[in-house]
Motif scaffolding. Structure first.
Motif, short mmCIF file in Angstrom:
data_model
loop_
_atom_site.label_atom_id
_atom_site.label_comp_id
_atom_site.label_asym_id
_atom_site.label_seq_id
_atom_site.Cartn_x
_atom_site.Cartn_y
_atom_site.Cartn_z
N ARG A 30 18.76 52.96 24.20
CA ARG A 30 19.34 54.56 24.47
C ARG A 30 20.35 55.05 23.43
O ARG A 30 20.46 56.20 22.84
CB ARG A 30 19.66 54.63 25.77
CG ARG A 30 20.08 56.02 26.21
CD ARG A 30 19.03 57.23 25.79
NE ARG A 30 19.19 58.61 25.86
CZ ARG A 30 18.67 59.49 25.28
NH1 ARG A 30 18.01 59.31 24.39
NH2 ARG A 30 19.03 60.81 25.67
N LEU A 31 21.31 54.06 23.16
CA LEU A 31 22.34 54.18 22.26
C LEU A 31 21.96 54.53 21.10
O LEU A 31 22.55 55.41 20.31
CB LEU A 31 23.27 53.33 22.35
CG LEU A 31 24.39 53.09 23.55
CD1 LEU A 31 25.04 51.92 23.57
CD2 LEU A 31 25.07 54.36 23.87
N ALA A 59 26.21 46.49 19.70
CA ALA A 59 25.80 47.30 21.02
C ALA A 59 24.30 47.78 20.93
O ALA A 59 23.87 47.71 21.86
CB ALA A 59 27.08 48.15 21.22
N GLU A 60 24.04 48.32 19.55
CA GLU A 60 22.83 49.08 19.54
C GLU A 60 21.52 48.10 19.57
O GLU A 60 20.49 48.28 19.78
CB GLU A 60 22.73 50.16 18.62
CG GLU A 60 23.46 51.25 18.54
CD GLU A 60 23.29 52.30 17.42
OE1 GLU A 60 22.48 51.96 16.57
OE2 GLU A 60 23.98 53.35 17.42
N ALA A 69 35.48 51.11 28.33
CA ALA A 69 36.06 51.85 27.16
C ALA A 69 35.01 52.23 25.97
O ALA A 69 35.30 53.21 25.59
CB ALA A 69 36.95 50.87 26.61
N LEU A 70 34.26 51.27 25.50
CA LEU A 70 33.38 51.54 24.48
C LEU A 70 32.46 52.54 24.90
O LEU A 70 32.22 53.62 24.09
CB LEU A 70 32.64 50.41 24.13
CG LEU A 70 31.78 50.52 22.94
CD1 LEU A 70 31.68 49.05 21.97
CD2 LEU A 70 30.19 51.06 22.84
N LEU A 71 31.80 52.66 26.18
CA LEU A 71 30.73 53.38 26.89
C LEU A 71 31.66 54.80 26.76
O LEU A 71 31.07 55.85 26.53
CB LEU A 71 30.31 53.24 28.02
CG LEU A 71 29.12 52.15 27.72
CD1 LEU A 71 28.66 51.73 29.22
CD2 LEU A 71 28.26 52.38 26.66
N GLY A 79 29.04 64.07 24.25
CA GLY A 79 28.88 65.08 25.28
C GLY A 79 28.33 64.99 26.39
O GLY A 79 27.76 65.86 26.81
N ARG A 80 28.48 63.49 27.05
CA ARG A 80 27.81 63.47 28.35
C ARG A 80 28.53 62.59 29.11
O ARG A 80 29.53 61.93 28.66
CB ARG A 80 26.35 62.90 28.44
CG ARG A 80 26.22 61.40 27.79
CD ARG A 80 25.16 61.29 26.46
NE ARG A 80 23.93 61.75 26.86
CZ ARG A 80 23.32 62.71 26.12
NH1 ARG A 80 23.88 63.41 25.00
NH2 ARG A 80 22.12 63.18 26.37
N THR A 81 28.67 62.56 30.56
CA THR A 81 29.23 61.75 31.52
C THR A 81 28.69 60.25 31.31
O THR A 81 27.46 60.31 30.90
CB THR A 81 29.36 62.22 32.91
OG1 THR A 81 28.06 62.12 33.46
CG2 THR A 81 29.99 63.40 33.03
#
Length: 206
Positions: A30-31, A59-60, A69-71, A79-81
């Motif tokens: 998803r990332l 990560a990808e 912290a990275l997320l 721009g999302r929680t």
């Protein structure tokens, strides 16, 4: 912008974790999709997030389990929680009014001793959500920015003692205490004592 190498978590051989590698693999995919949707290179994402290109690449590719912290930094860029990001990891059907306990998504930052459960039924059109957080004794998580500027948060401690720092002020919260704040800058969550801490986090988009 200076980029930082966010430390990779240590290896975890706890077989009791319900297939964390599968969750990490879907999260990695998803990332990668989010970056591709915007047409950004890894270098451009590194500039925007302050995370090094090598850390983003790992990560990808699912070579490392991302920390909270990275997320949080990537949520800020996209721009999302964090709840929305984690909700996008699994195929979503039509919104439902009830989300059974067994179906609530659980994500673990094994490096920091943090377990996060998305309690609210996911719904992209609604602004509020509930999250259950658990911190192991000694856990200390620092976020250098909110995922969304001006995010409203309510922190209600259920068990243990939690120290929450915002706007350079530390608030000590015992069981039953609730802190309400609007987040514009860095925050920090620390577990005090030796019994761990459990809390409810209510998040409301501005």
């Amino acid at each position: 912008m200076r980029t930082e190498e966010l430390a990779d978590p240590p290896a975890d051989n706890d077989d009791s974790d319900p297939d964390p590698d599968a969750v990490d693999a879907r999260l990695a995919a998803r990332l990668a999709e989010l970056r591709a949707e915007r047409g950004w290179t890894l270098e451009e994402l590194a500039d925007r997030s302050g995370v090094s290109r090598s850390t983003l690449s790992r990560a990808e590719r699912g070579e490392t389990s991302p920390t909270a912290a990275l997320l949080n930094r990537l949520c800020h860029v996209y721009g999302r929680t964090m709840s929305r990001l984690l909700g996008e990891v699994e195929a979503a059907s039509a919104p439902v009014p009830v989300l059974r306990a067994a179906d609530q998504r659980v994500w673990e930052d094994r490096a920091s001793g943090f377990v996060r459960r998305s309690v609210s039924p996911p719904h992209a059109a609604l602004r509020g959500e509930l999250v259950e957080g658990r911190l192991l004794p000694g856990a200390d998580i620092a976020y250098d920015r909110p995922p969304v500027a001006g995010l409203e948060q309510h922190v209600w401690v259920l068990d243990g003692t939690l120290a929450v720092t915002a706007d350079a002020t530390e608030h000590r919260l015992d069981a039953g205490d609730c802190l309400r704040l609007r987040v514009w800058g860095p925050t920090r969550f620390r577990c005090l004592g030796d019994t761990g801490a459990r809390y409810v986090l209510a998040v409301v988009l501005p």
